[in-house]
Design an enzyme around this catalytic site. Structure first.
Site, PDB file in Angstrom:
ATOM      1  N   LYS A 184      -7.080   1.484  -3.129  1.00 55.53           N
ATOM      2  CA  LYS A 184      -6.711   1.056  -1.771  1.00 55.53           C
ATOM      3  C   LYS A 184      -6.897   2.190  -0.770  1.00 55.53           C
ATOM      4  CE  LYS A 184      -5.295  -1.579   1.540  1.00 55.53           C
ATOM      5  NZ  LYS A 184      -4.018  -2.273   1.631  1.00 55.53           N
ATOM      6  N   THR A 208       0.865  -1.171   0.000  1.00 55.65           N
ATOM      7  CA  THR A 208       0.000   0.000   0.000  1.00 55.65           C
ATOM      8  C   THR A 208       0.904   1.224   0.000  1.00 55.65           C
ATOM      9  OG1 THR A 208      -1.767  -1.145   1.175  1.00 55.65           O
ATOM     10  CG2 THR A 208      -1.799   1.265   1.229  1.00 55.65           C
ATOM     11  N   LYS A 212       0.492   4.772   8.492  1.00 57.39           N
ATOM     12  CA  LYS A 212       1.135   5.149   7.219  1.00 57.39           C
ATOM     13  C   LYS A 212       0.109   5.270   6.112  1.00 57.39           C
ATOM     14  CE  LYS A 212       2.358   1.943   4.662  1.00 57.39           C
ATOM     15  NZ  LYS A 212       1.809   1.127   3.543  1.00 57.39           N
TER      16      LYS A 212
END
Length: 291
Positions: free
Chosen positions: A173, A98, A241
């Protein structure tokens, strides 16, 4: 696709299961991880160990990577010791980390200069989805490349879709993580509320998960919250993150995401208390400890 020699970098919580599925599918798989012991079981099961990403790149026809952060992706792919400089023309590379949509687009463009085909293909489903080969895989790139790699991706996931050009997988995502962020707050709040009200949490969970409140987070992570199981299926530090990338991307698009901003704040508070390596379901602790 005929059986390919596959290189896989990132044998962590999810990657280990993904490699097993690739080997069960009949592919020869070479692996690399910064901490070799995390690949020891796979090596015993027949995976080939490579001493560096460059060696793995030279020996693989398809390269899959799933690492922690965008800077890890940059370190792996770029430079004279990186994957692109060492892989042969016609190699397929699939970054399943990701990461930032802009980085996925950069990787696609750089790969093209080397005659290498690139997809960004982040995943969702956590340790359970990886173990059961039921990951959702969100791809960005060229359709012929996606179709060529689909048999490989189908060994690891079920809901596999090409979302658009390079970077589209990462944008998808981010949409996924934005949805999860607020959902995790709702699940944690609901179960904390049920406990405070003196209800049987398991009974409540079994009732509401089949109604409008139903979600993966409720059904899969709710039981872990109740059991006090905060082992990582997906690390808090990695979710923070992801949320930071999503907030940055949303800002670039001119979109406000208040739920996402609050969720990131709560998770950061948990991380500062030493929970960065816990699973995302540890958000439940925040509500129980602050009430």
């Amino acid at each position: 696709m005929a059986k390919k020699s596959i290189g896989f970098i990132g044998t962590g919580v999810m990657g280990t299961s993904m490699v097993r599925h690739l080997m069960k599918g009949g592919h020869h798989v070479a692996v690399y991880n910064r901490t070799k012991r995390k690949a020891d079981d796979l090596i015993k099961e027949g995976a080939q160990w490579c001493a560096s990403p460059a060696q793995l790149a030279r020996e693989s026809e398809v390269i899959l990577t799933i690492v922690g952060y965008p800077h890890d992706v940059e370190e792996l792919y770029f430079g004279k010791d990186g994957i692109l400089a060492n892989a042969g023309q016609g190699t397929y590379v699939v970054d399943m980390t990701t990461s930032k949509p802009a980085l996925a687009q950069q990787l696609y463009n750089e790969a093209k200069k080397y005659g290498i085909y690139a997809l960004d293909a982040p995943v969702s489903g956590g340790d359970t989805g990886a173990r059961e080969a039921k990951l959702a895989i969100m791809a960005g790139g060229d359709e012929p490349v996606f179709k060529e790699l689909l048999p490989v991706l189908e060994l690891m996931g079920e809901n596999i879709r090409l979302q658009g050009d390079a970077g589209a997988g990462q944008y998808t995502k981010m949409a996924n993580q934005i949805a999860i962020a607020s959902t995790m707050m709702g699940v944690s709040e609901a179960l904390a509320y049920a406990k405070k009200a003196g209800l049987d949490q398991e009974n409540v969970l079994q009732t509401i998960e089949t109604g409008a409140a139903g979600s993966f987070s409720l059904s899969k992570l709710g039981p872990r919250m109740i059991a006090g199981d905060f082992a990582p299926g997906f690390y808090i530090k990695h979710f923070i993150k992801d949320m930071a990338i999503a907030i940055e991307s949303a800002d670039e698009l001119g979109l406000k995401t208040p739920g996402l901003v609050v969720a990131k704040k709560l998770y950061q508070e948990l991380a500062e208390k030493g929970e960065e390596n816990s699973g995302t379901q540890a958000l439940y602790k925040y509500y129980m400890e602050n009430s």
